[in-house]
Scaffold this motif. Structure first.
Motif, short mmCIF file in Angstrom:
data_model
loop_
_atom_site.label_atom_id
_atom_site.label_comp_id
_atom_site.label_asym_id
_atom_site.label_seq_id
_atom_site.Cartn_x
_atom_site.Cartn_y
_atom_site.Cartn_z
N UNK A 144 5.28 8.97 12.40
CA UNK A 144 5.23 7.92 11.38
C UNK A 144 3.84 7.85 10.75
N UNK A 145 2.80 7.92 11.58
CA UNK A 145 1.42 7.91 11.05
C UNK A 145 1.22 9.05 10.06
N UNK A 146 1.68 10.22 10.47
CA UNK A 146 1.48 11.41 9.64
C UNK A 146 2.23 11.28 8.30
N UNK A 147 3.43 10.73 8.34
CA UNK A 147 4.22 10.58 7.11
C UNK A 147 3.53 9.62 6.15
N UNK A 148 2.91 8.58 6.70
CA UNK A 148 2.21 7.61 5.85
C UNK A 148 0.95 8.25 5.25
N UNK A 182 4.98 17.91 5.82
CA UNK A 182 3.79 18.31 5.06
C UNK A 182 3.97 18.10 3.57
N UNK A 183 2.92 18.46 2.82
CA UNK A 183 3.05 18.43 1.36
C UNK A 183 2.95 19.85 0.85
N UNK A 207 10.51 22.00 -4.03
CA UNK A 207 9.41 21.09 -4.38
C UNK A 207 9.47 19.80 -3.56
N UNK A 208 9.70 19.94 -2.27
CA UNK A 208 9.81 18.78 -1.41
C UNK A 208 8.42 18.35 -0.93
N UNK A 209 8.32 17.14 -0.45
CA UNK A 209 7.06 16.71 0.15
C UNK A 209 7.35 15.67 1.23
N UNK A 210 6.37 15.52 2.12
CA UNK A 210 6.53 14.58 3.23
C UNK A 210 7.36 15.19 4.34
N UNK A 255 0.83 -1.21 0.00
CA UNK A 255 0.00 0.00 0.00
C UNK A 255 0.86 1.26 0.00
N UNK A 256 1.93 1.21 0.74
CA UNK A 256 2.82 2.36 0.84
C UNK A 256 4.25 1.85 1.00
#
Ligand SMILES: Nc1ncnc2c1ncn2[C@@H]1O[C@H](COP(=O)(O)OP(=O)(O)O)[C@@H](O)[C@H]1O
Ligand SMILES: [Mg+2]
Length: 375
Positions: free
Chosen positions: A354-358, A246-247, A304-307, A108-109
């Protein structure tokens, strides 16, 4: 009876073909231990130093097997897998051995916990994009920019973020005219200066030069690690770090300070001697901290980073001037690493992080699916 919620299958990828292989194993051990087993089914995927993907080998086991040659057969027995660029599969394919992953083999991820080349530089991210698997952290462009100290600084300058004066050379230029290059560095930057391979991390190949001899040596060392070499004016500084999460609407943590145990924060001070200190929050004026946090978010957006990313700064002691040094798109992730510690101090526990990153990985993937691909 309420239906049992399906667990999210996380492919935890670690190890890899980089000088930071061991650092990755340490980070991945912490991530694995802290992923909520009620919510996630964790599929460990260890990449050996040679680049083989091994299914089900935990990070400590991979480390053990690599350190003791007697454990080699342990690795040879594990299932080698590969990820294909076919988006309809989105799963690992065994490339050896009889074990077949069934339909539930899809991931899934993917959570890449790899530092440096082939893990943090966009290469793995490109493979994951092809496979259409959501993954934690920055995309291809952001990862590549986060690794390239020259291009990263060009972008920082272009959005008005202050960077330390630097010169970049190609390896072939250096080999053709070393004397001219050293003259130019002496004239334009002086001593001390820092010499670094452009695409690396963990201070590998980084040297501080105080003289012409040291500079020549430092250039030769850096040229062994990369085809591009960056030389910077050495500043007398404190080192500040800020975590961003964040994104499209990233947020910044409190600011921390690193007090290196050596003359600078080299590999030994980072990982070996255990004497470097982390101070959270950094004892700096409120206004400086606010500026660092703003700049960290600005840098995140500009590249343009994310996560996630850790954004590192220098605070020049004589002038009080803050410079942005670099971003780390997959920063050290053990429980005592700066990135998660800064979030903890900002109210987000390691497990919550970890939850937030997923979540962010899934959100970004969904957002990407909105893009029109037909005419
Ligand atoms: N221009 C500089 N002036 C002073 N110290 C520096 C400079 N560049 C690097 N350093 C020191 O070297 C360390 C490693 O350099 P850095 O650019 O962060 O490379 P890496 O990506 O390997 O962490 C920094 O944390 C700092 O201690
Ligand atoms: Mg650094």
């Amino acid at each position: 009876m309420p239906e049992k919620k399906q667990k999210i299958r996380i492919g935890l990828v670690f190890g890899g073909r980089s000088g930071e292989h061991e650092v990755s194993l340490a980070s991945a051990t912490s991530v694995m231990a802290n992923l909520d087993k009620e919510k996630y089914e964790v599929v460990p995927i260890g990449i050996t130093k040679e680049g083989s993907w091994l299914l089900g080998v935990s990070p400590p086991r991979l480390l053990e097997a690599e350190q003791a040659s007697s454990h080699q057969e342990d690795l040879e027995q594990s299932t080698a897998v590969t990820l294909t660029g076919d988006p309809s599969l989105r799963r690992l394919i065994p490339v050896r051995g009889s074990e077949q992953l069934g339909a539930e083999g899809a991931l899934d991820v993917v959570f890449p916990v790899l530092h440096g080349t082939y893990g943090e530089d966009g290469a793995l991210q490109g493979l994951l994009e092809m496979a259409n698997v959501p993954y934690v952290g920055c995309g291809v462009l952001g990862s590549a920019l986060g690794m390239d100290k020259e291009k990263m600084k060009m972008i920082f300058s272009s959005v008005g973020l202050p960077v330390v004066e630097a010169l970049t050379y190609r390896r072939n230029e250096w080999e053709r005219s070393p004397e001219e290059i050293i003259d130019a560095i002496e004239q334009r930057l002086g001593y001390p200066c820092f010499v670094k391979p452009v695409n690396l991390g963990s201070s590998v190949g980084v040297n501080k030069a105080h003289s012409r001899e040291e500079l020549a040596h430092a250039m030769r060392v850096a040229a062994e690690y990369d085809r591009k070499i960056i030389v910077e004016r050495g500043i007398n500084c404190r080192e500040l770090e800020c975590s961003v999460l964040g994104n499209d609407e990233p947020i910044a943590s409190v600011v921390g300070e690193i007090i290196a145990s050596n003359e600078f924060y080299d590999y030994n001070a980072k990982y070996i001697d255990g004497k470097s200190q982390v101070i959270i929050p950094a004892a700096i004026p409120q206004a400086t901290a606010e500026q660092v946090r703003r700049w960290a978010v600005q840098a995140f957006t500009a590249l343009d980073l994310s996560g996630l990313s850790r954004v590192d700064f220098f605070l020049e002691k004589e002038t009080g001037q803050v410079y942005i040094n670099e971003v780390n798109t997959i920063p050290g992730f053990t429980q005592i690493s700066m990135y998660p510690k800064l979030w903890e101090a900002s109210g987000l526990s390691y497990a919550q992080l970890l939850d937030r990153l997923i979540e962010l990985a899934i959100e970004r993937h969904e957002d990407r699916q909105r893009n029109r691909t037909n005419l």
